[in-house]
Scaffold this motif. Structure first.
Motif, short mmCIF file in Angstrom:
data_model
loop_
_atom_site.label_atom_id
_atom_site.label_comp_id
_atom_site.label_asym_id
_atom_site.label_seq_id
_atom_site.Cartn_x
_atom_site.Cartn_y
_atom_site.Cartn_z
N LEU A 168 -27.85 -12.58 -4.95
CA LEU A 168 -26.45 -13.09 -5.18
C LEU A 168 -26.06 -12.13 -6.52
O LEU A 168 -24.80 -11.44 -6.62
N ALA A 169 -27.04 -11.74 -7.16
CA ALA A 169 -26.87 -10.97 -8.35
C ALA A 169 -26.47 -9.39 -7.88
O ALA A 169 -25.67 -8.91 -8.43
N MET A 170 -27.32 -9.20 -6.88
CA MET A 170 -27.02 -7.68 -6.09
C MET A 170 -25.73 -7.80 -5.64
O MET A 170 -24.89 -6.48 -5.58
N ILE A 171 -25.36 -8.56 -4.91
CA ILE A 171 -24.07 -8.58 -4.28
C ILE A 171 -22.73 -8.80 -5.22
O ILE A 171 -21.81 -7.96 -5.16
N GLU A 172 -23.03 -9.50 -6.36
CA GLU A 172 -21.93 -9.53 -7.43
C GLU A 172 -21.83 -8.27 -8.18
O GLU A 172 -20.81 -7.79 -8.51
N ALA A 173 -22.81 -7.66 -8.09
CA ALA A 173 -22.77 -6.05 -8.86
C ALA A 173 -22.24 -5.14 -7.83
O ALA A 173 -21.90 -3.90 -8.49
N GLY A 174 -22.12 -5.49 -6.70
CA GLY A 174 -21.60 -4.43 -5.83
C GLY A 174 -22.10 -4.24 -4.48
O GLY A 174 -21.64 -3.45 -3.50
N ALA A 175 -23.26 -4.66 -4.10
CA ALA A 175 -24.00 -4.52 -2.78
C ALA A 175 -23.14 -5.22 -1.69
O ALA A 175 -22.81 -6.33 -1.78
N SER A 176 -22.94 -4.51 -0.61
CA SER A 176 -22.61 -5.12 0.60
C SER A 176 -23.80 -5.44 1.60
O SER A 176 -23.69 -5.99 2.61
N ARG A 177 -25.03 -5.08 1.20
CA ARG A 177 -26.22 -5.23 2.29
C ARG A 177 -27.62 -5.79 1.46
O ARG A 177 -27.58 -4.82 0.48
N ILE A 178 -28.28 -6.43 1.74
CA ILE A 178 -29.58 -6.75 1.07
C ILE A 178 -30.63 -6.46 2.04
O ILE A 178 -30.77 -6.92 3.18
N GLY A 179 -31.55 -5.41 1.61
CA GLY A 179 -32.81 -5.08 2.32
C GLY A 179 -33.94 -5.99 1.83
O GLY A 179 -34.07 -5.96 0.65
N THR A 180 -34.53 -7.02 2.84
CA THR A 180 -35.55 -7.89 2.21
C THR A 180 -36.48 -8.18 3.34
O THR A 180 -36.00 -8.28 4.34
N SER A 181 -37.80 -8.32 2.92
CA SER A 181 -38.80 -9.17 3.92
C SER A 181 -38.52 -10.52 3.75
O SER A 181 -39.17 -11.40 4.49
N ARG A 182 -37.77 -11.04 2.97
CA ARG A 182 -37.80 -12.54 2.70
C ARG A 182 -36.38 -13.10 3.03
O ARG A 182 -35.82 -14.02 2.22
N GLY A 183 -35.79 -12.77 3.91
CA GLY A 183 -34.29 -13.15 4.55
C GLY A 183 -33.94 -14.60 4.64
O GLY A 183 -33.36 -15.17 4.23
N ILE A 184 -35.05 -15.14 5.35
CA ILE A 184 -35.12 -16.54 5.61
C ILE A 184 -35.38 -17.57 4.59
O ILE A 184 -34.57 -18.29 4.31
N GLU A 185 -36.33 -16.84 3.54
CA GLU A 185 -36.29 -17.76 2.21
C GLU A 185 -34.97 -17.76 1.50
O GLU A 185 -34.62 -18.48 0.85
N ILE A 186 -34.33 -16.47 1.27
CA ILE A 186 -33.22 -16.19 0.76
C ILE A 186 -32.01 -17.13 1.21
O ILE A 186 -31.37 -18.00 0.39
N VAL A 187 -31.87 -17.21 2.65
CA VAL A 187 -30.71 -18.05 3.00
C VAL A 187 -31.22 -19.69 2.96
O VAL A 187 -29.98 -20.38 2.66
N GLU A 188 -32.33 -19.89 2.97
CA GLU A 188 -32.60 -21.10 2.74
C GLU A 188 -32.59 -21.76 1.35
O GLU A 188 -32.00 -22.64 1.08
N GLY A 189 -32.81 -20.65 0.47
CA GLY A 189 -32.56 -21.03 -0.95
C GLY A 189 -31.07 -21.03 -1.30
O GLY A 189 -30.93 -22.07 -2.21
N PHE A 190 -30.27 -20.39 -0.63
CA PHE A 190 -28.99 -20.30 -0.74
C PHE A 190 -28.36 -21.64 -0.37
O PHE A 190 -27.49 -22.38 -1.09
N LYS A 191 -29.03 -22.13 0.78
CA LYS A 191 -28.33 -23.33 1.19
C LYS A 191 -28.81 -24.64 0.49
O LYS A 191 -27.97 -25.44 0.16
#
Length: 234
Positions: A202-225
């Protein structure tokens, strides 16, 4: 982007779910693709050789194969990078991330850097494929990052990207802000490398990123939920 307007679904659609380990097995790649399809990520970011294998698994899911070209060092000739780009597109890649030649960049050979970018981006554009240029910011000064942004503004790849994730450090909020300040809304920014939590994404998106490259996508989405559920209960 206003992160307060994000949903779990839109966040998932901004994620390139990454598996670039050199010793990844086909079974691991299969599970990786199945997870990406379940969560409706934008792409699976993978090395070139398994693109046909992953594309077959992802058929009909809407998830693309995002191929890494000249990864992670960028130390191939322009001709080799262009061939690799075209070859992996023909084999099923829907997006391409390539690494700039840092030796030429650090040596001040900006004409070389621009020609390389132009030829790879044109190869993608002619085939209707999204192009991303990996800066590998951990090795660059702020002036070099700005100059590379200027080159990108002339060439017009779809995305400029912070990092491979294999350098001395990955994405930083400061780098995303710097890149955004240089390109505005003319190019998109992908933040990658070391992004493991929803808060970081979320910090990267707020700074201006439109895409996130990560091996932890599932953890990120679950964390967001979980963050959403906590807010709703307050």
């Amino acid at each position: 982007m206003n992160v307060n307007e994000l949903t779990a679904e839109t966040l998932a659609g901004m994620i390139d779910q990454t598996l670039l380990k050199p010793d990844a097995t086909l079974e691991q790649l299969r599970k990786h693709c199945e997870g990406a399809a379940k969560y409706h990520f934008k792409t699976v970011a993978i090395n070139n050789a398994p693109v046909p294998f992953c594309k077959k698994i992802l058929e009909g899911t809407g998830v693309l194969c995002d191929a890494a070209v000249s990864f992670p060092l960028g130390q191939c000739t322009i001709e080799t990078k262009v061939f690799e780009t075209i070859d992996v597109i023909e084999k099923g890649a829907g997006e391409v991330d390539y690494v700039v030649n840092l030796v030429e960049l650090k040596s001040g050979n900006w004409d070389y850097v621009e020609e390389e970018m132009r030829r790879i981006v044109e190869a993608c554009r002619e085939r209707g494929i999204t192009s991303k240029v990996i800066f590998e910011n951990c090795y660059l000064t702020d002036d070099e990052k700005k100059k590379l942004c200027e080159v990108a503004l002339r060439v017009k790849p779809v995305f400029i990207k912070t990092s491979t994730g294999f350098g001395t450090h990955g994405a930083t909020v400061d780098d995303v802000r710097l890149m955004k300040s240089c390109v505005g809304d003319k190019l998109l920014i992908k933040a990658a490398g070391g992004i493991r939590t929803a808060e970081q994404a979320l910090a990267m998106i707020e700074a201006g990123a439109s895409r996130i490259g990560t091996s932890r996508g599932i953890e990120i989405v679950e964390g967001f939920k979980s963050m959403q559920n906590t807010r709703e209960k307050q």
